[in-house]
Write a protein that holds these residues in place. Structure first.
Motif, PDB file in Angstrom:
ATOM      1  N   GLY A  13       0.876  -1.150  -0.011  1.00  0.00           N
ATOM      2  CA  GLY A  13      -0.046   0.054  -0.149  1.00  0.00           C
ATOM      3  C   GLY A  13       0.823   1.238  -0.011  1.00  0.00           C
ATOM      4  N   GLY A  14       0.524   2.432  -0.717  1.00  0.00           N
ATOM      5  CA  GLY A  14       0.970   3.634  -0.791  1.00  0.00           C
ATOM      6  C   GLY A  14       0.568   4.756  -0.205  1.00  0.00           C
ATOM      7  N   LYS A  37       1.323   1.355  -5.568  1.00  0.00           N
ATOM      8  CA  LYS A  37       1.003   1.642  -6.951  1.00  0.00           C
ATOM      9  C   LYS A  37       1.394   3.015  -7.302  1.00  0.00           C
ATOM     10  N   ASN A  38       1.746   3.968  -6.319  1.00  0.00           N
ATOM     11  CA  ASN A  38       2.315   5.133  -6.543  1.00  0.00           C
ATOM     12  C   ASN A  38       3.689   5.251  -5.995  1.00  0.00           C
ATOM     13  N   ARG A  39       4.386   6.195  -6.677  1.00  0.00           N
ATOM     14  CA  ARG A  39       5.747   6.435  -6.189  1.00  0.00           C
ATOM     15  C   ARG A  39       5.613   7.385  -4.914  1.00  0.00           C
ATOM     16  N   ASN A  40       5.248   6.993  -3.900  1.00  0.00           N
ATOM     17  CA  ASN A  40       4.783   7.776  -2.486  1.00  0.00           C
ATOM     18  C   ASN A  40       6.694   7.895  -2.041  1.00  0.00           C
ATOM     19  N   PRO A  41       7.077   9.153  -2.227  1.00  0.00           N
ATOM     20  CA  PRO A  41       8.389   9.471  -1.894  1.00  0.00           C
ATOM     21  C   PRO A  41       8.994   9.000  -0.485  1.00  0.00           C
ATOM     22  N   SER A  42       7.776   9.273   0.501  1.00  0.00           N
ATOM     23  CA  SER A  42       8.240   8.962   1.893  1.00  0.00           C
ATOM     24  C   SER A  42       8.313   7.532   2.153  1.00  0.00           C
ATOM     25  N   ALA A 373      -1.735   9.564  -1.541  1.00  0.00           N
ATOM     26  CA  ALA A 373      -1.706   9.265  -2.746  1.00  0.00           C
ATOM     27  C   ALA A 373      -1.096  10.302  -3.759  1.00  0.00           C
ATOM     28  N   VAL A 374       0.297  10.491  -3.525  1.00  0.00           N
ATOM     29  CA  VAL A 374       1.063  11.337  -4.297  1.00  0.00           C
ATOM     30  C   VAL A 374       2.481  10.570  -4.989  1.00  0.00           C
ATOM     31  N   SER A 375       3.059  11.133  -5.814  1.00  0.00           N
ATOM     32  CA  SER A 375       4.186  10.766  -6.519  1.00  0.00           C
ATOM     33  C   SER A 375       5.245  11.854  -6.239  1.00  0.00           C
ATOM     34  N   GLY A 376       6.685  11.534  -6.477  1.00  0.00           N
ATOM     35  CA  GLY A 376       7.598  12.597  -6.659  1.00  0.00           C
ATOM     36  C   GLY A 376       8.682  12.565  -5.653  1.00  0.00           C
ATOM     37  N   GLU A 377       8.849  13.789  -5.168  1.00  0.00           N
ATOM     38  CA  GLU A 377       9.839  13.770  -4.190  1.00  0.00           C
ATOM     39  C   GLU A 377       9.495  14.453  -3.108  1.00  0.00           C
TER      40      GLU A 377
END
Ligand code: AMP
Ligand code: GLY
Length: 436
Positions: A13-14, A37-42, A373-377
């Motif tokens: 889970g993300g 499913k998402n690139r959760n930066p934390s 539900a975010v992606s990034g840095e």
């Protein structure tokens, strides 16, 4: 037996809930392996290794677990509990601190839950009726024109499929039309007697036999300030330093915990032993404590409030859940929390995702911002159409925690929506005035 803490734990889970889990696991020395499913930066920054993919497809998750030499797995999101993942992992010798599909029916089938409560004569059940055809449905609604119902799909809805007469639906026509549309889609619909009162969430850890309670939390599901607009996954949540809430009736928490204990033993007795986190949604109604839902996982956002206060080792707790050895009660700090979800503008209606910047200037503040539900840095994320960042404030009481939360929100820059009314003094005073 207390195991060494260098254990490898798979986290599926993300979202914000899983970020809170990942933080408490890694702080306590566990090695986190995540599948999201998402690139959760934390979560990614806390993981030894990770894979991005659909969370509801078990095969790649099992492969990743085997390749990584995982000892123990934990599942965050409810849709995953409807797949064969838990059984598949167990069949490969991997221990899991989450329920299998049969036990998870307490959440994935609202009919199963209501019938279990009825069969075992557990307190807090409400009148319900299940329909598969519109003729009987119409007849029932016509016969009960003086009553109001909550109309629900039987299965998982992400908190968004429930419509309540007198809240989202007015009168017979709208109720019949919505219930018919649910039958059209799912082949079935559940009508429940509408109950009123303060809602609260009581989560417990359980090893199949014993429960260990977490602080009570109140979740705010409606999109708009003043509890208006459509239901969402949850816009924010509060908890108090007493671990109950000041506006609930006397013994509300004790009664809810007794119900949770009875549910755990009914599940065990009926051959559905439940290992994991059980999350009861209750209504403190004039007629007594009523069960709105029982869920088979941590709540989101409510899990973030309580995991933020956790004063014990989460890897140790998850091991004990999987092994049926949850002896000691789990400790939480006696502080209040207020959590507000930063969401895309238009969330609940027509969300418009954009980019958000998160100030990293004050390292001591990072622990108050959970990534969803975010992606990034860590310093800059792309929103999806779902919830983005859970911002927490902690204090000696709800009012202080709310001021802290509002301060922490200033670290986020960009276009977003947040419900500022959650946890304000005005909100708590209005609830105290209505206290039974
Ligand atoms: P659920 O997804 O079942 O938790 O429902 C979402 C929301 O709908 C709940 O948090 C309640 O506010 C409301 N709700 C659900 N069931 C009922 C009920 N029987 N009576 C009144 N409100 C309800
Ligand atoms: N807080 C709502 C949910 O997790 O279902």
């Amino acid at each position: 037996m207390v195991r060494p803490l260098s254990e490898k734990i798979l986290l599926v889970g993300g979202g914000g809930r899983e970020d809170a889990v990942a933080r408490r696991l890694s702080e306590a020395g566990a090695h986190v392996y995540s599948f999201l499913k998402n690139r959760n930066p934390s979560i990614i920054s806390l993981s030894r290794d990770y894979r991005i993919g659909p969370e509801t497809d078990p095969a790649p998750i099992v492969d990743f677990a085997l390749k990584s030499g995982i000892d123990l797995a934990f599942i965050g999101p409810d849709p995953v509990l409807e797949t064969s993942l838990v059984e598949d992992l167990r069949s490969k010798g991997i221990r899991v601190a989450s329920p299998d599909r049969s036990a998870a029916r307490i959440e994935t089938s609202k009919k199963f839950m209501r019938e279990l409560l009825r069969e075992y004569r557990i307190d807090g059940n409400i009148e319900f009726a299940n329909f598969t055809g519109t003729d009987h449905l119409k007849e029932y609604l016509q016969q009960h024109r003086d009553k109001e119902f909550a109309i629900k799909p039987l299965g998982l809805t992400g908190g968004k499929g429930v419509k309540v007469m007198g809240v989202h639906l007015s009168g017979f026509e709208e109720a019949f039309s919505y219930a018919s549309s649910v039958i059209g889609k799912d082949g079935s619909v559940l009508l429940e007697e509408r109950v009123t009162g303060e809602e609260f969430s009581q989560q417990v850890f359980t090893d199949g036999q014993r429960i260990s309670p977490m602080p009570v939390v109140q979740d705010y599901k409606r999109a708009g300030e003043g509890d208006t607009g459509p239901n969402t996954g949850g816009m924010g949540s509060i908890s108090d330093s007493t671990h109950t809430l000041p506006f609930l009736s006397h013994n509300a928490r004790e009664k809810a915990l007794k119900i949770m204990e009875d549910v755990v033993s009914a599940l065990r007795d009926s051959g559905n032993e439940f290992h994991g986190i059980l999350y009861g949604q209750f209504m403190d109604s004039p007629g007594g404590i009523r069960v709105i839902e029982i869920n088979a996982r941590f709540a989101d956002p409510e899990s973030i409030n309580v995991l933020h206060l956790l004063d014990d080792s989460l890897p140790d707790i998850l091991n004990r859940i999987a092994d049926g050895d949850l002896r000691k009660s789990v400790r939480f700090r006696n502080a209040a929390t207020v959590l507000k979800y930063v969401v895309p503008e238009g969330y609940g209606y027509a969300p418009k995702p954009s980019a958000l910047a998160i100030s990293q200037e004050k390292p001591e503040k990072r622990k108050f911002i959970y990534y969803a539900a975010v992606s990034g840095e860590l310093s800059e994320v792309e929103q999806s159409t779902s919830r983005s960042l859970a911002v927490v404030g902690e204090g000696k009481d709800i009012e202080t925690a709310n001021s802290e939360c509002e301060e922490n929100l200033k670290l986020i820059k960009g276009k977003f929506y947040v419900r500022h009314d959650i946890g304000t003094r005005a909100m708590i005073e209005a609830k105290m005035a209505r206290r039974p």
